[in-house]
Structure formats: structure tokens, C-alpha cells
Scaffold this motif. Structure first.
Motif, short mmCIF file in Angstrom:
data_model
loop_
_atom_site.label_atom_id
_atom_site.label_comp_id
_atom_site.label_asym_id
_atom_site.label_seq_id
_atom_site.Cartn_x
_atom_site.Cartn_y
_atom_site.Cartn_z
N LEU A 247 -5.90 -30.88 4.97
CA LEU A 247 -5.49 -30.61 3.60
C LEU A 247 -5.13 -31.89 2.86
O LEU A 247 -5.53 -32.10 1.71
CB LEU A 247 -4.28 -29.66 3.58
N SER A 248 -4.37 -32.76 3.52
CA SER A 248 -3.93 -33.98 2.83
C SER A 248 -5.09 -34.91 2.53
O SER A 248 -5.17 -35.48 1.44
CB SER A 248 -2.86 -34.70 3.67
N LEU A 249 -6.01 -35.04 3.49
CA LEU A 249 -7.14 -35.94 3.27
C LEU A 249 -8.11 -35.37 2.23
O LEU A 249 -8.59 -36.10 1.35
CB LEU A 249 -7.87 -36.20 4.58
N LYS A 250 -8.37 -34.07 2.31
CA LYS A 250 -9.26 -33.46 1.33
C LYS A 250 -8.64 -33.50 -0.07
O LYS A 250 -9.34 -33.69 -1.06
CB LYS A 250 -9.57 -32.02 1.73
N GLU B 63 -12.67 -27.71 13.77
CA GLU B 63 -13.64 -27.03 12.90
C GLU B 63 -12.96 -25.90 12.11
O GLU B 63 -13.19 -25.74 10.91
CB GLU B 63 -14.77 -26.46 13.78
N LYS B 64 -12.11 -25.12 12.81
CA LYS B 64 -11.41 -24.02 12.13
C LYS B 64 -10.48 -24.55 11.04
O LYS B 64 -10.40 -23.99 9.94
CB LYS B 64 -10.59 -23.21 13.15
N ALA B 65 -9.75 -25.62 11.37
CA ALA B 65 -8.80 -26.19 10.39
C ALA B 65 -9.54 -26.74 9.19
O ALA B 65 -9.10 -26.60 8.04
CB ALA B 65 -7.97 -27.28 11.07
N ARG B 66 -10.68 -27.35 9.43
CA ARG B 66 -11.47 -27.92 8.34
C ARG B 66 -11.95 -26.83 7.38
O ARG B 66 -11.85 -26.96 6.15
CB ARG B 66 -12.67 -28.67 8.94
N ASN B 67 -12.46 -25.73 7.94
CA ASN B 67 -12.96 -24.64 7.11
C ASN B 67 -11.84 -23.99 6.30
O ASN B 67 -12.00 -23.70 5.10
CB ASN B 67 -13.65 -23.59 7.99
N LEU B 68 -10.67 -23.77 6.94
CA LEU B 68 -9.57 -23.14 6.22
C LEU B 68 -9.02 -24.07 5.14
O LEU B 68 -8.64 -23.61 4.06
CB LEU B 68 -8.45 -22.76 7.20
N ALA B 69 -9.01 -25.37 5.40
CA ALA B 69 -8.52 -26.32 4.39
C ALA B 69 -9.35 -26.23 3.12
O ALA B 69 -8.80 -26.21 2.00
CB ALA B 69 -8.56 -27.74 4.95
N CYS B 70 -10.67 -26.15 3.27
CA CYS B 70 -11.53 -26.05 2.09
C CYS B 70 -11.25 -24.75 1.33
O CYS B 70 -11.19 -24.74 0.09
CB CYS B 70 -13.00 -26.11 2.51
N GLU B 71 -11.06 -23.66 2.07
CA GLU B 71 -10.79 -22.37 1.43
C GLU B 71 -9.45 -22.40 0.68
O GLU B 71 -9.36 -21.94 -0.47
CB GLU B 71 -10.76 -21.27 2.50
N LEU B 72 -8.40 -22.93 1.32
CA LEU B 72 -7.07 -22.96 0.70
C LEU B 72 -7.06 -23.85 -0.54
O LEU B 72 -6.44 -23.51 -1.55
CB LEU B 72 -6.03 -23.44 1.71
N LEU B 73 -7.72 -24.98 -0.47
CA LEU B 73 -7.74 -25.90 -1.62
C LEU B 73 -8.44 -25.27 -2.82
O LEU B 73 -8.10 -25.56 -3.97
CB LEU B 73 -8.41 -27.21 -1.23
N SER B 74 -9.39 -24.41 -2.55
CA SER B 74 -10.12 -23.75 -3.64
C SER B 74 -9.36 -22.56 -4.22
O SER B 74 -9.40 -22.31 -5.43
CB SER B 74 -11.50 -23.28 -3.14
N ASN B 75 -8.63 -21.84 -3.34
CA ASN B 75 -8.11 -20.53 -3.76
C ASN B 75 -6.61 -20.34 -3.65
O ASN B 75 -6.09 -19.35 -4.18
CB ASN B 75 -8.80 -19.42 -2.93
#
Length: 718
Positions: free
Chosen positions: A261-264, A684-696
């Protein structure tokens, strides 16, 4: 009754009936003063404890909750002295009464304590101890001690065991005892109590919804934290100790999610800032390609296309270019600089050492200056007049390409129109240094940034620590490179190696001889560069032997390197200052002294200084036996592989991400709980959820980052 108990009681007794009013007043004042002193002492002790805990980063209740055990001790069982004697080399807990306790002075001052039970006795040996311990460990006291049992001259013994005073029949713990990372003056008992109190105060809430947890197969945050601090009696001890328990999985996932989350989020923030688009691939870029005496490899063309596409955007490029030693990263970087110059902007290239910066300057200037590009060279070793001239060229914009060291980030250096920053060996620079160079662009603009690394980064590591960067990989070496043969040789065969060096120089080839230290060290007792230079010069009087190391003045270094480049010297004795950037195609043999003392990445970088011409090349790894397990593994890997990506993967396995990335220079907080070797599926799971949370779900993002990073999010890459 003990004296202190008598005094305590006396202070609570009423004054004698015959006492005067004055004496009663004095007694009351004295009592109040004593009470004040007691409260003051308690307050001071609490304050000191808080200061010590704060040094461990423990300030808020959640800091304590996330200060998870680094291991567990099994104090649920006491082993008899007799049975313990059969378990040498293992950790056991014993209980007994002290029968002997005295300070001995042979071979050094130490406290030697003997404890016994009905079945036998064990010696406890303390090499460092306080005076209070002598009183604690007196004859007749019953203690429980835990530590590694070994067999000494006096029979079974433990050195520096943990211990506590107990009464006979004292109950044993029913669960594993957590052991926490600590510091001097912070005992485990203090940590356990502070953590326990914090867990009572926390208002528990989960940053992830029940539906998300179910989808991910994770348990709740509160249950996980409580389990790890206070494991129940029926827990699977193996999964707990090996960090495979579901409670550990939740902690690892949360930690990885916070990092992603922080890096993205940093990437999103940077992309919101404006950068000057550099769309033109014009006359300079085209002429540069046409004048190259060779064609780019397919891998070089692919990453160049990626970089050119980034430079056309109106948000700043943030790309990591990685490739093995000799894969041709410098040419790609020079072509990126040419695109910036084609668009009327300046480009700056920063390297960590003067030798590397100078190699870049000479090579790139040779390519671009004949095409009309004005270059500037700036390092800390330049004389004031030379620096002033370089600064004037940079600030006026006359210098289109600027190459140098850390000197580029000094306040006195002002660019007129900086469009592209290139940082070589980026892991050697701190976050603030890269930021200082990026801040030299026009007000309100961020320059495009291209970072390069000759240490290939395994995919999982790149996904975790470089999640905010686009990554380009040159995975192909230029044609004509001959594989380097690597041999591991005991230093007792030094004379044979010297003979081989002499034979190579007689054939017109050149040789590197690398040493790890400059001057004598009593602790390491390694052969030094200065001694080795003297020895080789005496052993090989018919050849010219040069010496270069980090303590030479820049002009002296330059002169020695120039002699070697121009073949005026045939053998160069050097420290690791030649690790990167040195390119002498005629050098085809390298000897690395005390190779067991180097890391894998460094050995591979050093070996890459040979094999740059058409001649068959070799690298001889001289080692001092006996070798430890890790050193033996490193040398075997070097002998078996020339593949930088495979070596990097093995290096990550041996050292872990913190050391692999280099002295924590990357600016990222290292992972405390997740292991990239075993927890790739969680990344991989953390990466996918980070993208979802940052969007929504920005509220969840904020809550999760506050929990795991607090105000420490300044580690974000710049």
C-alpha cells in the motif's frame, strides 16, 4: 523482622502520647516527605523504563501489540540433572538448590555456581556479571535455569543461562514463554508486562472486513496477536515456532499489505506530479545509434522502447533498469540521455564512486561529444576553479549532460532545465540523496528518473521492495563474450597462482589481484593490498605492478588506472574500488584474495571485470581454510554459475532481503515477519488486495497504514 520492615512499620505508628505538638508536626512532615520521595522514585523509574522502551520503537499500545516474539522457550518442563547430562548441545530447563557459588579468576574473572537436585549437579558459568548477581546466587537459594547444556572440564555446565529464583514446588508455566527482541536495560520481564498491559487497553478492530478475511483464508487480527503473545497449551508448537501457524500468516499478510500500500501510494502520488514530456527521438538519438560500432541486443532494444515510452509521458518515469554485469546498461542509459537532450533538456548521471563515475564520463563523452553534446564532469575532488567552471556550465544550460558523484547534489549545483536523472548502482544511495538530485528540476516539475543496478533482483524481491517502480531487465549479454572459468584454490597453492599470473602477462594479457583490506587487521589477519603489492612486485620483477585502493588521492587513483588501461602496467593489485565500472578488455585473469570473506554479489561484480574481450578469461578464488558452511556454499555457487540472476537468487537465500539490498540504503523498512523465500504466495495476495483497496477503499488504506507504519511512512521511495 528485617530492618527495612521495622522502619516501615515504625513510620506508620502514632507518635508517643508524651510528644509535643512540635514533634508531632515534624513527624508528619517527615512522613509526607518520605511518601513524596517514594512517589518520585516510582515516577522516575517509570519514566526511565518508558525511555528505554521508546528506543525500541515502543510508544503506543499498538507498537507493543506488534512487537511479536522472535522465538519461544519451553519452560513447561523441568529436566532432572541426571537426564540433562545425556542431552549435551540442547536447551533444557533444570531446577535445583545452589550448593557452591564463588568468583574465580582462572582463566578469567567469572562467577561459577553449582546447583544440584536429587539426581546430580550442573555448573552455571557467568563470564559477565553484576555484584547483585553474586548476592542473588547465594548458597541455599533454589533456582530454575535454562540454557544450552554442554560438557566441560567439571562435567555438565551452562554458560550464561537464563534463570529465576523459585520456591520448592512452584508451578510451571502451562504455555510456551515468548522471547522478544530487546536492548540493554530492557529485561524480558519488563517487556512481557508492558505488552500484557497494552493488550488490555487496546480497543480492538480489524482493518479488513470479515468477508475479505474469509476470501483470503485469514483469521482475525485480535485473535492472531493474542495467540502469538500468549499461545494456548494445545497449540501446535512446531507451526508456532516455524512461523507457519495461521496467526503468523495473518501478521505476515498484514505486513506485506502495508508495504504494498505504501509503495503503490507513493507511485500514485508521484504520478500526480507534473513532468516534462520528452517525446522527440531526434537527430542526436538517431546519429548516436548509427555511429555505434555494434548493434543493440534484442534485450537492449526492448528496454530502450520501454524507457522511451515512459519519457513521452507527462508524469515522471520511475524505472529500474537491471541487468547482469556487462549486459550493456550504460548504452541504454546514454540513449535515454540523448532523448532528453533531443527535447532541449539536461540529463544528469550520478554514480557512487569516482572511479565508476569517471568510467561513465569517459565512455559516454566519447560517444556523444563528437555529435556536438557538451558534457560536464563534477566530483568532490575537483579544485575550486574546476568546480566553479562546471557549475557555471550546468546553471547556464550549456552543459547538456552532467556526470559525477554525490557532488551533484550539493546546494551550489543548479541546473537550468533538468529533465532526466540517471542513478547508477542506486542501492548505494540513500533516499534523501536521490531526492536531492530530483529536486534540482524546475519548480513544480519532477524529472524523469532511471535507476540502474548490476545486481539482478529476484522477481519476488522486486515485487515486494520495488512495487512502486517499473522494472526493465536486460537478460541477454552482447555477442562475443566468452564465459569466465572460475576456480576455487587453497591459498597454500599461492606460488602456482603467481606462476599462472606471470604466464598470462608474458602472453600480453593483463591481470587483477583483489584484496579485501588496505592495512593490517589483528582480528581478521587478512593479506593486505599493500603487502600483496610488495610481495608480487618482488616475485615478478620483470612486469609492472600497480596498486589502487580507496585511500589514494583521486589524482593518484586516476594515474594508476590510466597506466593499467593503457597497458603500461600488466598487473593491478586493488581493493574493491574496482568492483564496478572498470572496463579493460585486455584483462582476462582475476585473482581474488580471501574470497571466503566476500559476499556472493560482490564476488560476481568483481569477476565481471574480466571476460570483456575476445580472450578466454578466468577467475581464481583464493581461500583460507577451514571454510564455514556459508562460505563453502558461496564459493561453490561462484564456481558453478556465471548467471547473475541465479547467483542473486542464491544470495537472497543466504543473506535475506535486508543485507541483499545493501546496508538498508534502499530506504524501505525491512520485513520483520514475512520471509520472501517461503511466503511468496502471500506477496501476490497482498499485491492484488493493495491495488483493490487503493482504488475503492481509502479509509481501509489509511487505517491499515496507520496501524503498521504510523508516522514512519517516510521510507517511501523517491
Amino acid at each position: 523482622m528485617a530492618a527495612e520492615d521495622q522502619n516501615a512499620c515504625a513510620e506508620t505508628l502514632p507518635p508517643p502520647a508524651a510528644a509535643t505538638g512540635s514533634s508531632r508536626k515534624k513527624a508528619a512532615v517527615k512522613t509526607a516527605a518520605n511518601q513524596h520521595d517514594t512517589k518520585s522514585t516510582a515516577k522516575n523509574n517509570t519514566s526511565k523504563a518508558s525511555e528505554k522502551l521508546a528506543r525500541l520503537g515502543l510508544r503506543k499500545d499498538m507498537d507493543f501489540a506488534l512487537h511479536l516474539p522472535m522465538r519461544y522457550e519451553d519452560e513447561t518442563v523441568v529436566t532432572s540433572m541426571h537426564d540433562a547430562g545425556f542431552r549435551g548441545g540442547s536447551n533444557v530447563q533444570i531446577e535445583g538448590v545452589i550448593t557452591e557459588s564463588d568468583v574465580q579468576y582462572r582463566p578469567r574473572r567469572q562467577l561459577v555456581v553449582t546447583i544440584a537436585d536429587d539426581s546430580g549437579q550442573v555448573v552455571l558459568r557467568f563470564l559477565n556479571f553484576y555484584g547483585s548477581q553474586i548476592k542473588q546466587l547465594a548458597v541455599g537459594i533454589r533456582i530454575r535455569a535454562r540454557g544450552e547444556l554442554r560438557h566441560g572440564f567439571l562435567g555438565a555446565e551452562m554458560v550464561h543461562p537464563t534463570y529465576k529464583i523459585v520456591v520448592e514446588g512452584a508451578p510451571l508455566p502451562t504455555v510456551l514463554t515468548p522471547v522478544y527482541h530487546s536492548a540493554e536495560g530492557v529485561p524480558q520481564a519488563l517487556l512481557r508486562k508492558a505488552i500484557s498491559n497494552a493488550l488490555l487497553r487496546i480497543q480492538w478492530r480489524d482493518t479488513l472486513s470479515a468477508s475479505r478475511l474469509a476470501a483470503l483464508g485469514l483469521q482475525s487480527f485480535e485473535a492472531s496477536v493474542r495467540t502469538l503473545h500468549n499461545p494456548p497449551p494445545d497449540i501446535d508448537q512446531h507451526s508456532l515456532i516455524e512461523r507457519e501457524h495461521p496467526a503468523w500468516e495473518r501478521m505476515k499478510f498484514d505486513e506485506l499489505l502495508a508495504q504494498q500500500l505504501s509503495l503503490k501510494r507513493a507511485q500514485i502520488t508521484r504520478r500526480s506530479k507534473g513532468a516534462s514530456a520528452l517525446p522527440i527521438v531526434g537527430e542526436l538519438s538517431n546519429a548516436f545509434l548509427l555511429n555505434l560500432p555494434f548493434s543493440l541486443t534484442g534485450a537492449q532494444e526492448k528496454v530502450l522502447a520501454e524507457i522511451r515510452a515512459d519519457l513521452r509521458e507527462q508524469f515522471p518515469m520511475q524505472r529500474l533498469l537491471q541487468g547482469d554485469v556487462g549486459s550493456g546498461k550504460t548504452i541504454v542509459a546514454a540513449l535515454a540521455a540523448a532523448q532528453a537532450i533531443d527535447n532541449g533538456f539536461q540529463a544528469a548521471m550520478m554514480a557512487p564512486t569516482e572511479i565508476l563515475a569517471e568510467q561513465h564520463f569517459k565512455k559516454i563523452a566519447t560517444w556523444l561529444e563528437p555529435l556536438g553534446v557538451k558534457t560536464a564532469w563534477l566530483t568532490g575532488s575537483l579544485k575550486k576553479k574546476e568546480k566553479d567552471l562546471a557549475n557555471a556550465l550546468i546553471s547556464s544550460g550549456e552543459a547538456q549532460l552532467v556526470i559525477g558523484t554525490h557532488a551533484l547534489i550539493q546546494d551550489s549545483v543548479q541546473f537550468k532545465k533538468l529533465g532526466l536523472v540517471i542513478v547508477d548502482e542506486q542501492h548505494r544511495f540513500g533516499v534523501s540523496q536521490r531526492l536531492n538530485l530530483a529536486n534540482k528540476a524546475e519548480a513544480g516539475k519532477v524529472p524523469h528518473q532511471l535507476m540502474m543496478s548490476a545486481t539482478p533482483i529476484p522477481r519476488t524481491l522486486a515485487m515486494t521492495y520495488f512495487a512502486d517502480l517499473e522494472v526493465s531487465v536486460i537478460d541477454e549479454l552482447p555477442p562475443g563474450r566468452t564465459p569466465i572459468v572460475t576456480r576455487v584454490i587453497d591459498q597454500n597453492r599461492r606460488e602456482e597462482v603467481i606462476a599462472r599470473v606471470h604466464a598470462a602477462t608474458q602472453e600480453g594479457k593483463q591481470v587483477y589481484w583483489v584484496c579485501p583490506l588496505i592495512e593490517e587487521s589483528e582480528t581478521l589477519q587478512l593479506q593486505t593490498a599493500t603487502d600483496t603489492h610488495a610481495m608480487l612486485a618482488a616475485a615478478l620483477p620483470d612486469i609492472q605492478v600497480g596498486l589502487v585502493h580507496g585511500r589514494l588521492k583521486p589524482a593518484e587513483k586516476q594515474a594508476v588506472m590510466e597506466d593499467f588501461i593503457q597497458h603500461r602496467s600488466q598487473l593491478l593489485v586493488a581493493t574493491t574500488v574496482i568492483e564496478v565500472g572498470v572496463d579493460v578488455p585486455n584483462a582476462s585473469l582475476m585473482v581474488i584474495e580471501h574470497a571466503e570473506r566476500f559476499g556472493l554479489s560482490q564476488l560476481h561484480q568483481l569477476r565481471g571485470r574480466v571476460g570483456r574481450g575476445a580472450a578466454a578469461s578466468a577467475c581464481l578464488l583464493l581461500y583460507q581454510g577451514p571454510l564455514g558452511g556459508t562460505a563453502r556454499q558461496r564459493l561453490a555457487i561462484m564456481r558453478e554459475s556465471n548467471d547473475g540472476f541465479e547467483i542473486a537468487r542464491k544470495d537472497l537465500e543466504l543473506r535475506g532481503p535486508g543485507e541483499f539490498l545493501g546496508a538498508r540504503q534502499s530506504g524501505e523498512a525491512m520485513l520483520r515477519f514475512a520471509n520472501l523465500d517461503t511466503d511468496q504466495w502471500l506477496v501476490e495476495k497482498a499485491r492484488n488486495l493493495a491495488c483493490e483497496l487503493l482504488s475503492n477503499d481509502p479509509l481501509t488504506v489509511a487505517a491499515h497504514l496507520e496501524r503498521w507504519l504510523g508516522n514512519r511512512e517516510e521510507f517511501l521511495r523517491v
